[in-house]
Design a protein around this motif. Structure first.
Motif, PDB file in Angstrom:
ATOM      1  N   ALA A  69      14.161 -35.089 -28.029  1.00 34.33           N
ATOM      2  CA  ALA A  69      15.525 -34.562 -28.149  1.00 34.33           C
ATOM      3  C   ALA A  69      15.760 -33.950 -29.529  1.00 34.33           C
ATOM      4  CB  ALA A  69      16.536 -35.665 -27.881  1.00 34.33           C
ATOM      5  N   VAL A  70      15.292 -34.634 -30.573  1.00 37.98           N
ATOM      6  CA  VAL A  70      15.485 -34.140 -31.939  1.00 37.98           C
ATOM      7  C   VAL A  70      14.690 -32.854 -32.170  1.00 37.98           C
ATOM      8  CG1 VAL A  70      15.084 -34.642 -34.381  1.00 37.98           C
ATOM      9  CG2 VAL A  70      16.044 -36.395 -32.884  1.00 37.98           C
ATOM     10  N   SER A  71      13.447 -32.798 -31.691  1.00 35.29           N
ATOM     11  CA  SER A  71      12.631 -31.586 -31.879  1.00 35.29           C
ATOM     12  C   SER A  71      13.209 -30.406 -31.099  1.00 35.29           C
ATOM     13  CB  SER A  71      11.187 -31.843 -31.456  1.00 35.29           C
ATOM     14  OG  SER A  71      11.113 -32.254 -30.110  1.00 35.29           O
ATOM     15  N   HIS A 210       7.448 -28.143 -34.613  1.00 42.08           N
ATOM     16  CA  HIS A 210       8.418 -28.675 -33.657  1.00 42.08           C
ATOM     17  C   HIS A 210       8.092 -28.260 -32.223  1.00 42.08           C
ATOM     18  CE1 HIS A 210      11.074 -30.601 -36.475  1.00 42.08           C
ATOM     19  NE2 HIS A 210      11.155 -29.509 -37.206  1.00 42.08           N
ATOM     20  N   ASN A 211       7.422 -27.122 -32.069  1.00 43.17           N
ATOM     21  CA  ASN A 211       7.021 -26.701 -30.725  1.00 43.17           C
ATOM     22  C   ASN A 211       6.007 -27.678 -30.140  1.00 43.17           C
ATOM     23  OD1 ASN A 211       4.979 -25.111 -28.886  1.00 43.17           O
ATOM     24  ND2 ASN A 211       6.868 -23.917 -28.842  1.00 43.17           N
ATOM     25  N   GLN A 212       5.001 -28.040 -30.952  1.00 38.87           N
ATOM     26  CA  GLN A 212       4.012 -28.988 -30.462  1.00 38.87           C
ATOM     27  C   GLN A 212       4.636 -30.360 -30.212  1.00 38.87           C
ATOM     28  OE1 GLN A 212       0.353 -31.510 -32.153  1.00 38.87           O
ATOM     29  NE2 GLN A 212       0.061 -29.334 -32.437  1.00 38.87           N
ATOM     30  N   ILE A 213       5.478 -30.810 -31.151  1.00 41.81           N
ATOM     31  CA  ILE A 213       6.106 -32.120 -30.991  1.00 41.81           C
ATOM     32  C   ILE A 213       6.972 -32.146 -29.739  1.00 41.81           C
ATOM     33  CG2 ILE A 213       7.801 -33.707 -31.976  1.00 41.81           C
ATOM     34  CD1 ILE A 213       6.769 -33.015 -34.721  1.00 41.81           C
ATOM     35  N   THR A 217       5.829 -34.606 -26.753  1.00 43.86           N
ATOM     36  CA  THR A 217       6.709 -35.752 -26.520  1.00 43.86           C
ATOM     37  C   THR A 217       7.397 -35.664 -25.168  1.00 43.86           C
ATOM     38  OG1 THR A 217       8.442 -34.635 -27.804  1.00 43.86           O
ATOM     39  CG2 THR A 217       7.132 -36.313 -28.932  1.00 43.86           C
ATOM     40  N   SER A 218       7.709 -34.439 -24.717  1.00 46.92           N
ATOM     41  CA  SER A 218       8.302 -34.285 -23.384  1.00 46.92           C
ATOM     42  C   SER A 218       7.330 -34.737 -22.306  1.00 46.92           C
ATOM     43  CB  SER A 218       8.709 -32.821 -23.149  1.00 46.92           C
ATOM     44  OG  SER A 218       9.720 -32.427 -24.051  1.00 46.92           O
ATOM     45  N   CYS A 219       6.070 -34.334 -22.446  1.00 50.23           N
ATOM     46  CA  CYS A 219       5.041 -34.801 -21.507  1.00 50.23           C
ATOM     47  C   CYS A 219       4.902 -36.318 -21.581  1.00 50.23           C
ATOM     48  CB  CYS A 219       3.704 -34.131 -21.816  1.00 50.23           C
ATOM     49  SG  CYS A 219       3.635 -32.365 -21.439  1.00 50.23           S
ATOM     50  N   VAL A 257      13.754 -44.549 -36.691  1.00 48.30           N
ATOM     51  CA  VAL A 257      12.894 -44.399 -37.874  1.00 48.30           C
ATOM     52  C   VAL A 257      11.579 -43.720 -37.509  1.00 48.30           C
ATOM     53  CG1 VAL A 257      13.913 -46.337 -39.107  1.00 48.30           C
ATOM     54  CG2 VAL A 257      11.942 -46.749 -37.640  1.00 48.30           C
ATOM     55  N   ALA A 258      11.103 -43.922 -36.264  1.00 48.06           N
ATOM     56  CA  ALA A 258       9.885 -43.229 -35.832  1.00 48.06           C
ATOM     57  C   ALA A 258      10.110 -41.723 -35.813  1.00 48.06           C
ATOM     58  CB  ALA A 258       9.470 -43.712 -34.441  1.00 48.06           C
ATOM     59  N   THR A 259      11.285 -41.304 -35.341  1.00 46.62           N
ATOM     60  CA  THR A 259      11.615 -39.874 -35.314  1.00 46.62           C
ATOM     61  C   THR A 259      11.843 -39.343 -36.720  1.00 46.62           C
ATOM     62  OG1 THR A 259      12.630 -40.132 -33.127  1.00 46.62           O
ATOM     63  CG2 THR A 259      13.217 -38.169 -34.386  1.00 46.62           C
ATOM     64  N   ALA A 260      12.585 -40.084 -37.537  1.00 43.37           N
ATOM     65  CA  ALA A 260      12.862 -39.641 -38.910  1.00 43.37           C
ATOM     66  C   ALA A 260      11.576 -39.500 -39.720  1.00 43.37           C
ATOM     67  CB  ALA A 260      13.804 -40.629 -39.597  1.00 43.37           C
TER      68      ALA A 260
END
Length: 347
Positions: A69-71, A210-213, A217-219, A257-260
């Motif tokens: 969601a953040v990416s 951010h494209n790769q993330i 992450t969506s997958c 914190v994992a996302t940050a």
């Protein structure tokens, strides 16, 4: 051409110093907090009935959906396309490997302590070198193999000679070395593949971080959700966090914190390069082990202290013996995303 004044040079150095303070503080805060939380969630019982949280894949799902969601928000805010740059199956391949990596990491905490797990992660040099040779056709120098051997030796000493009083809450006895080592071996193998294949994606395609993330992450969200449903763990995991508000808070904070940490990792590599990042991460691992030993009362045997000294001495030697880049990846190239890949999950 006019030379820069001393005032301008001082301003530049001061700006660089504050950027370094920001990067170090960000990585240390987020990843040390992440380490404490994952040990607390997987090893400390919740509620008056002393129930353990046993749903590792649910943690993966929560982490990935938050990061995705953040990416996506970052891509939209920067007005960059959400279209995939590489074939979708390549993103999925990274996702599968990353899910297996993270699941092994969480599951291992049921059988080995966080200090053992954290130090064992340092041995990832061996699988990274193996995958780098197979996938990227990289070559390594003699001292690389020597340092990798020393790290592996120190990790082996640390794992095989635990303190007699270090108890696993799941085996009700001494740390279960066989299961713990098996899961950490799986972690190292999958993590080495994930890192190397991410590197290949960055070099093979003109790809934003951010494209790769976002796509990996969506997958991972879809695959981990399917896994939870097939295992019958989705509803029990939701019920657990619903009944234990403190567990819900821990899981939410872990995902945050994992996302940050992804931002701080990306920021550090872009501004200071992989060498500085590796040194900060090594220090973070040392701090995490010390904090875990104090916070969760993990005793260390004197043999384990020897193993830890061997590992961290080799890691710091690796950082300072690495040749600085001469012609490849100058600062402006790193700022354009040409540096090492950013991990999808913190280590």
């Amino acid at each position: 051409m006019a030379e820069p004044t001393s005032g301008a040079g001082g301003t530049w150095k001061e700006s660089k110093l504050w950027k370094m303070v920001f990067a170090v503080a960000g990585i240390m805060t987020t990843l040390v907090t992440y380490g404490v939380l994952q040990e607390k969630i997987m090893r400390i019982p919740y509620g008056v009935n002393k129930e353990f949280f046993r749903f590792s894949l649910f943690l993966v799902f929560c982490n990935r959906i938050t990061t995705s969601a953040v990416s996506a928000g970052a891509l939209l805010a920067s007005k960059k396309a959400l279209d995939p740059v590489a074939p979708l199956y390549k993103y999925c391949l990274v996702s599968v490997s990353n899910i297996l990596t993270t699941t092994c990491q969480y599951e291992a905490l049921k059988y080995v302590s966080f200090p053992v797990q954290t130090l064992a992660k340092c041995a990832k040099m061996i699988p990274v070198m193996v995958w780098g040779t197979l996938i990227m056709q990289k070559t390594y120098r003699g001292h690389d193999y020597l340092l990798a051997f020393l790290v592996t030796l120190g990790c082996s000493i640390f794992i095989l000679y635990p303190a007699a009083s270090d108890i696993s809450p799941y085996s009700r006895g001494r740390e279960n070395t066989v299961w713990g080592v098996s899961l950490m071996t799986g972690y190292l193998g999958f993590d080495g593949f994930t890192s190397t294949f991410q590197d290949k994606l960055f070099k093979g395609y003109d790809m934003e971080i951010h494209n790769q993330i976002f796509y990996t992450t969506s997958c991972s969200c879809i695959l981990s959700l399917i896994g939870l449903i097939l295992q019958g763990h989705l509803l029990p995991a939701i019920d657990f966090v619903y009944r234990h508000n403190d567990c819900f808070f821990d899981v939410a904070l872990l995902s945050t914190v994992a996302t940050a940490s992804q931002f701080f990792i990306s920021y550090t590599i872009r501004n200071f390069g992989a060498l500085t990042f590796a040194t900060i991460m090594t220090t973070r691992q040392l701090v995490s082990i010390m904090l875990s030993c104090v916070w969760f009362s993990h005793p260390l045997s004197w043999v384990q202290w020897i193993g830890a000294v061997i590992v961290f001495a080799a890691l710091y030697a690796k950082s300072f013996l690495r040749n600085p880049p001469q012609k490849s990846l100058p600062l402006e190239a790193m700022e354009n995303g040409g540096s090492s890949p950013v991990k999808e999950n913190p280590r």
